[in-house]
Design a protein around this motif. Sequence first.
Motif, mmCIF file in Angstrom:
data_model
loop_
_atom_site.group_PDB
_atom_site.id
_atom_site.type_symbol
_atom_site.label_atom_id
_atom_site.label_comp_id
_atom_site.label_asym_id
_atom_site.label_seq_id
_atom_site.Cartn_x
_atom_site.Cartn_y
_atom_site.Cartn_z
ATOM 1 N N GLY A 1 0.795 -1.035 -0.014
ATOM 2 C CA GLY A 1 -0.083 0.073 -0.038
ATOM 3 C C GLY A 1 0.860 1.346 0.053
ATOM 4 O O GLY A 1 1.460 1.567 -1.095
ATOM 5 N N ASP B 1 4.819 3.810 7.460
ATOM 6 C CA ASP B 1 3.501 3.515 6.562
ATOM 7 C C ASP B 1 2.537 4.785 6.905
ATOM 8 O O ASP B 1 2.679 5.450 7.601
ATOM 9 N N ALA C 1 -1.472 6.127 6.930
ATOM 10 C CA ALA C 1 -2.929 5.727 7.800
ATOM 11 C C ALA C 1 -3.856 5.013 6.775
ATOM 12 O O ALA C 1 -3.795 5.010 5.532
ATOM 13 N N PRO C 2 -4.664 4.189 7.175
ATOM 14 C CA PRO C 2 -5.796 3.446 6.176
ATOM 15 C C PRO C 2 -6.354 4.452 5.398
ATOM 16 O O PRO C 2 -6.592 4.016 3.878
ATOM 17 N N ASP C 3 -6.970 5.645 6.073
ATOM 18 C CA ASP C 3 -7.178 6.431 5.053
ATOM 19 C C ASP C 3 -6.815 7.092 4.030
ATOM 20 O O ASP C 3 -7.383 7.736 3.019
ATOM 21 N N GLY D 1 -4.522 4.943 2.152
ATOM 22 C CA GLY D 1 -4.018 3.778 1.392
ATOM 23 C C GLY D 1 -2.960 2.909 2.123
ATOM 24 O O GLY D 1 -2.430 2.072 1.730
ATOM 25 N N GLY D 2 -2.520 3.387 3.280
ATOM 26 C CA GLY D 2 -1.683 2.577 4.261
ATOM 27 C C GLY D 2 -2.409 1.449 4.951
ATOM 28 O O GLY D 2 -3.559 1.263 5.140
ATOM 29 N N ARG D 3 -1.451 0.950 5.802
ATOM 30 C CA ARG D 3 -2.007 -0.305 6.438
ATOM 31 C C ARG D 3 -1.753 -0.297 7.993
ATOM 32 O O ARG D 3 -1.897 -1.232 8.801
ATOM 33 N N ASN D 4 -1.142 1.058 8.425
ATOM 34 C CA ASN D 4 -1.079 1.249 9.863
ATOM 35 C C ASN D 4 0.057 0.194 10.427
ATOM 36 O O ASN D 4 -0.207 -0.016 11.499
ATOM 37 N N LEU D 5 1.055 -0.151 9.428
ATOM 38 C CA LEU D 5 2.076 -1.164 10.185
ATOM 39 C C LEU D 5 3.375 -0.486 10.716
ATOM 40 O O LEU D 5 4.016 -1.356 11.262
ATOM 41 N N ARG E 1 4.076 6.773 10.908
ATOM 42 C CA ARG E 1 3.956 7.698 9.999
ATOM 43 C C ARG E 1 5.212 8.377 9.748
ATOM 44 O O ARG E 1 5.928 8.713 10.695
#
Length: 140
Positions: free
Chosen positions: A12, A28, A30-32, A34-38, A41
Amino acid sequence: MECTVRWQPEAGMAFNAETGSGHLLSMDGAPDGGGRNLAPRPMETVLAGTGACAAYDVVLILKRGRHDIRGCEVKLNAERATADPKVFTKIHLQFVVRGRGLPAAAVERAVALSHEKYCSASAMLGKTAAMTTGVEIVEV
């Protein structure tokens, strides 16, 4: 100083950085976005690096002064601009320094020297952010 940052498209919006000293750092989104919060930031790593830079200075200054420092942590609170580019606008660094018989004047001087003279990260971020510091000394 060098650093290579590589996007990991299969993940992502994840990025891996390899520093010039050969260390790896993952970031990574944030999900909003396109990231997966793994991983942290990118701007969180900037803030963390600033805290580490300042703490490094404080520990080194106190050790060179032959003070019995046993621990140092920095809690950072930051605010960012609401519009792009979302630079930091306020940053507070709260130092918690642990040791035996640490003179308050020496700890406060170390924090001031880091903030005013030595910390490169603070100097850069201070161009856009109002930076403040606080000190707590814990006897151990």
